[in-house]
Design a protein around this motif. Structure first.
Motif, PDB file in Angstrom:
ATOM      1  N   ASN A 220      15.453   2.355 -15.799  1.00 45.63           N
ATOM      2  CA  ASN A 220      15.389   0.951 -15.360  1.00 45.63           C
ATOM      3  C   ASN A 220      14.339   0.352 -15.299  1.00 45.63           C
ATOM      4  O   ASN A 220      13.068   0.755 -15.143  1.00 45.63           O
ATOM      5  CB  ASN A 220      16.111   0.918 -13.917  1.00 45.63           C
ATOM      6  CG  ASN A 220      17.600   1.572 -13.684  1.00 45.63           C
ATOM      7  OD1 ASN A 220      17.893   2.313 -14.624  1.00 45.63           O
ATOM      8  ND2 ASN A 220      17.805   1.490 -12.414  1.00 45.63           N
ATOM      9  N   SER A 221      14.138  -1.138 -15.782  1.00 44.37           N
ATOM     10  CA  SER A 221      13.027  -1.788 -15.865  1.00 44.37           C
ATOM     11  C   SER A 221      12.627  -2.058 -14.263  1.00 44.37           C
ATOM     12  O   SER A 221      13.361  -2.443 -13.406  1.00 44.37           O
ATOM     13  CB  SER A 221      13.316  -3.311 -16.231  1.00 44.37           C
ATOM     14  OG  SER A 221      12.329  -4.097 -15.811  1.00 44.37           O
ATOM     15  N   PHE A 222      11.136  -1.676 -14.040  1.00 46.79           N
ATOM     16  CA  PHE A 222      10.766  -1.939 -12.797  1.00 46.79           C
ATOM     17  C   PHE A 222      10.773  -3.425 -12.361  1.00 46.79           C
ATOM     18  O   PHE A 222      10.895  -3.587 -11.215  1.00 46.79           O
ATOM     19  CB  PHE A 222       9.395  -0.989 -12.956  1.00 46.79           C
ATOM     20  CG  PHE A 222       9.292   0.332 -12.584  1.00 46.79           C
ATOM     21  CD1 PHE A 222      10.186   0.819 -12.888  1.00 46.79           C
ATOM     22  CD2 PHE A 222       7.969   0.759 -12.636  1.00 46.79           C
ATOM     23  CE1 PHE A 222      10.307   2.571 -12.940  1.00 46.79           C
ATOM     24  CE2 PHE A 222       7.750   2.357 -12.547  1.00 46.79           C
ATOM     25  CZ  PHE A 222       8.860   2.997 -12.735  1.00 46.79           C
ATOM     26  N   HIS A 223      10.282  -4.030 -13.372  1.00 43.39           N
ATOM     27  CA  HIS A 223      10.197  -5.472 -12.929  1.00 43.39           C
ATOM     28  C   HIS A 223      11.750  -5.979 -12.502  1.00 43.39           C
ATOM     29  O   HIS A 223      11.909  -7.045 -11.788  1.00 43.39           O
ATOM     30  CB  HIS A 223       9.877  -6.412 -14.170  1.00 43.39           C
ATOM     31  CG  HIS A 223       8.376  -6.143 -14.387  1.00 43.39           C
ATOM     32  ND1 HIS A 223       7.151  -6.764 -13.557  1.00 43.39           N
ATOM     33  CD2 HIS A 223       7.691  -5.622 -15.378  1.00 43.39           C
ATOM     34  CE1 HIS A 223       6.237  -6.194 -14.095  1.00 43.39           C
ATOM     35  NE2 HIS A 223       6.378  -5.374 -15.126  1.00 43.39           N
ATOM     36  N   GLY A 224      12.543  -5.552 -13.237  1.00 46.41           N
ATOM     37  CA  GLY A 224      14.077  -5.814 -13.189  1.00 46.41           C
ATOM     38  C   GLY A 224      14.440  -5.444 -11.661  1.00 46.41           C
ATOM     39  O   GLY A 224      15.155  -6.267 -10.932  1.00 46.41           O
ATOM     40  N   PHE A 240       5.691   2.912  -3.577  1.00 44.73           N
ATOM     41  CA  PHE A 240       5.112   3.270  -4.835  1.00 44.73           C
ATOM     42  C   PHE A 240       5.538   2.762  -5.919  1.00 44.73           C
ATOM     43  O   PHE A 240       4.648   2.349  -6.959  1.00 44.73           O
ATOM     44  CB  PHE A 240       5.390   4.934  -5.078  1.00 44.73           C
ATOM     45  CG  PHE A 240       4.902   5.848  -3.973  1.00 44.73           C
ATOM     46  CD1 PHE A 240       3.688   6.033  -3.794  1.00 44.73           C
ATOM     47  CD2 PHE A 240       5.593   6.070  -2.701  1.00 44.73           C
ATOM     48  CE1 PHE A 240       3.017   6.767  -2.861  1.00 44.73           C
ATOM     49  CE2 PHE A 240       5.117   7.033  -1.928  1.00 44.73           C
ATOM     50  CZ  PHE A 240       3.836   7.359  -1.796  1.00 44.73           C
ATOM     51  N   LEU A 241       6.721   2.413  -6.135  1.00 43.35           N
ATOM     52  CA  LEU A 241       7.159   1.469  -7.100  1.00 43.35           C
ATOM     53  C   LEU A 241       6.145   0.069  -7.099  1.00 43.35           C
ATOM     54  O   LEU A 241       5.889  -0.664  -8.008  1.00 43.35           O
ATOM     55  CB  LEU A 241       8.604   1.067  -6.970  1.00 43.35           C
ATOM     56  CG  LEU A 241       9.555   1.942  -7.802  1.00 43.35           C
ATOM     57  CD1 LEU A 241      10.934   1.842  -7.259  1.00 43.35           C
ATOM     58  CD2 LEU A 241       9.532   1.794  -9.133  1.00 43.35           C
ATOM     59  N   SER A 242       6.193  -0.556  -5.785  1.00 45.50           N
ATOM     60  CA  SER A 242       5.748  -1.853  -5.535  1.00 45.50           C
ATOM     61  C   SER A 242       4.090  -1.864  -6.038  1.00 45.50           C
ATOM     62  O   SER A 242       3.699  -2.592  -6.621  1.00 45.50           O
ATOM     63  CB  SER A 242       5.545  -2.113  -4.121  1.00 45.50           C
ATOM     64  OG  SER A 242       5.176  -3.449  -3.746  1.00 45.50           O
ATOM     65  N   SER A 246       2.136  -3.429 -11.098  1.00 46.74           N
ATOM     66  CA  SER A 246       1.297  -4.330 -11.576  1.00 46.74           C
ATOM     67  C   SER A 246       0.482  -3.937 -12.746  1.00 46.74           C
ATOM     68  O   SER A 246      -0.399  -4.525 -13.570  1.00 46.74           O
ATOM     69  CB  SER A 246       0.323  -5.067 -10.600  1.00 46.74           C
ATOM     70  OG  SER A 246      -0.247  -3.944 -10.214  1.00 46.74           O
ATOM     71  N   VAL A 247       0.310  -2.205 -12.876  1.00 46.29           N
ATOM     72  CA  VAL A 247      -0.452  -1.592 -13.665  1.00 46.29           C
ATOM     73  C   VAL A 247       0.220  -0.875 -14.873  1.00 46.29           C
ATOM     74  O   VAL A 247      -0.516  -0.288 -15.590  1.00 46.29           O
ATOM     75  CB  VAL A 247      -1.570  -0.722 -12.943  1.00 46.29           C
ATOM     76  CG1 VAL A 247      -2.637  -1.723 -12.139  1.00 46.29           C
ATOM     77  CG2 VAL A 247      -0.935   0.209 -11.958  1.00 46.29           C
ATOM     78  N   CYS A 248       1.584  -0.579 -14.612  1.00 50.99           N
ATOM     79  CA  CYS A 248       2.369   0.032 -15.460  1.00 50.99           C
ATOM     80  C   CYS A 248       2.555  -0.719 -16.967  1.00 50.99           C
ATOM     81  O   CYS A 248       2.411  -2.014 -16.806  1.00 50.99           O
ATOM     82  CB  CYS A 248       3.605   0.687 -15.092  1.00 50.99           C
ATOM     83  SG  CYS A 248       4.815  -0.649 -14.696  1.00 50.99           S
ATOM     84  N   ASN A 275      -5.472   1.211 -16.853  1.00 52.52           N
ATOM     85  CA  ASN A 275      -4.822   0.204 -15.752  1.00 52.52           C
ATOM     86  C   ASN A 275      -4.882   0.818 -14.525  1.00 52.52           C
ATOM     87  O   ASN A 275      -5.064   0.170 -13.761  1.00 52.52           O
ATOM     88  CB  ASN A 275      -3.342  -0.071 -16.188  1.00 52.52           C
ATOM     89  CG  ASN A 275      -3.287  -0.722 -17.665  1.00 52.52           C
ATOM     90  OD1 ASN A 275      -4.160  -1.196 -18.199  1.00 52.52           O
ATOM     91  ND2 ASN A 275      -2.068  -1.111 -18.007  1.00 52.52           N
ATOM     92  N   LEU A 276      -4.413   2.073 -14.506  1.00 50.56           N
ATOM     93  CA  LEU A 276      -4.502   2.934 -13.044  1.00 50.56           C
ATOM     94  C   LEU A 276      -6.023   2.670 -12.416  1.00 50.56           C
ATOM     95  O   LEU A 276      -5.780   2.641 -10.825  1.00 50.56           O
ATOM     96  CB  LEU A 276      -4.045   4.196 -13.271  1.00 50.56           C
ATOM     97  CG  LEU A 276      -2.542   4.610 -13.574  1.00 50.56           C
ATOM     98  CD1 LEU A 276      -2.218   6.078 -13.819  1.00 50.56           C
ATOM     99  CD2 LEU A 276      -1.470   4.124 -12.876  1.00 50.56           C
TER     100      LEU A 276
END
Length: 307
Positions: A220-224, A240-242, A246-248, A275-276
């Motif tokens: 699933n898209s994290f942004h979705g 953790f998703l939240s 922004s960096v994945c 990014n991390l």
């Protein structure tokens, strides 16, 4: 009066939407996998409720036997889809080249990808799940991952489905990990239409800037997920998703209209070290295990606690 096979085909097509939880879709699954299922004639239907709703036995769906030929047919159908060629080209470029470069850099040619698949569902009776299994087999083939290096688990698997997966060469897990699997080598997680808590648990278990880059997710898209939730609930319940969104590095995977219900909102998700490193150091210190105290519908089946 017997149900004709064209009707069952229509039922199977209807089944392409999320058929893992819905009562009616499980009714249709029983009808579709049982050639001897009969519908009462008009006269019987007029007499009352008995003919209007088939009564489900709790084991009927589980007893629907997997058909290997249907899985092979689904693989061949997907091979003919243009969106599969786009997946293949993108994943080969992103994953095969990266894995090769990483192995050479570390001087260890054994660091090939392994794979974990959670939440596949009843692929014996559910058309959607069958295509998702077929896609998994195509991905393993393309990414040169031995089928035996792919672990699969779903608490709803029947005994016959577990046997079929073993015959295909998969390693079938016996414990409900709730997604809390530690990663020690580059690992592809195939998580089609899985619950948010499963993604959040996986991130929590591997929450270090050294481990997350070893994870690759097709799911699933994290942004979705974020767009479909209130931001305050997203931050509170799935921290953790939240924190990682922004960096994945998320790349949408295309899909044809025919398979929208099977592969919609699917993305390739990676966690580049550069990014991390942008996240504050305090974010990595002693992450607390998610408890989901405010979640009424967790969307995953939790492991049974031993009394």
């Amino acid at each position: 009066m017997e149900v004709d096979r064209s009707s069952l085909s229509s039922i199977a097509h209807f089944e392409l939407s999320d058929c893992k939880l819905s009562y009616w879709k499980e009714v249709f699954a029983v009808m579709a996998c049982n050639d001897d299922w009969q519908l009462a004639g008009r006269r019987a239907a007029r007499r009352g409720k008995q003919a209007s709703t088939p009564k489900l036995d709790s084991h009927q769906v589980a007893d629907c036997k997997p058909d290997k030929q249907k899985i092979l047919n689904a693989m061949n159908e997907l091979r003919g889809e243009s969106f599969w060629m786009e997946w293949k080209d993108l994943l080969s470029e992103r994953l095969l080249s990266n894995a090769s470069g990483s192995s050479e850099q570390n001087g260890d040619v054994s660091l090939q990808l392994c794979c974990v698949c959670y939440g596949l569902g009843h692929f014996a009776s559910c058309v959607s799940a069958r295509y998702q299994l077929a896609m998994l087999l195509l991905l393993l083939e393309t990414l040169q991952i031995p089928v035996g290096s792919c672990c699969v688990y779903d608490p709803v698997f029947s005994a016959s489905e577990c046997d079929a997966l073993k015959e295909l060469g998969f390693t079938v897990l016996t414990e409900n990990e709730e997604g809390k699997r530690a990663v020690y080598q580059p690992t592809l997680f195939y998580l089609m239409h899985c619950g948010k808590a499963l993604y959040n648990n996986l991130l929590w278990r591997n929450w270090t800037p050294r481990t997350l880059p070893k994870m690759i997710i097709i799911g699933n898209s994290f942004h979705g997920i974020q767009e479909r939730m209130l931001q305050r609930e997203f931050d509170r319940d799935y921290s953790f998703l939240s924190n990682v969104i922004s960096v994945c590095d998320e790349t949408s995977l295309p899909c044809s209209p025919r398979f929208l219900d099977v592969f919609n909102d699917t993305a390739l998700i990676q966690f580049p070290p550069e990014n991390l490193n942008k996240l504050p150091e305090c974010m990595w210190i002693e992450p607390s295990e998610p408890l989901y105290q405010h979640c009424q519908d967790l969307e995953i089946i939790q492991r049974e606690t031993k009394s």
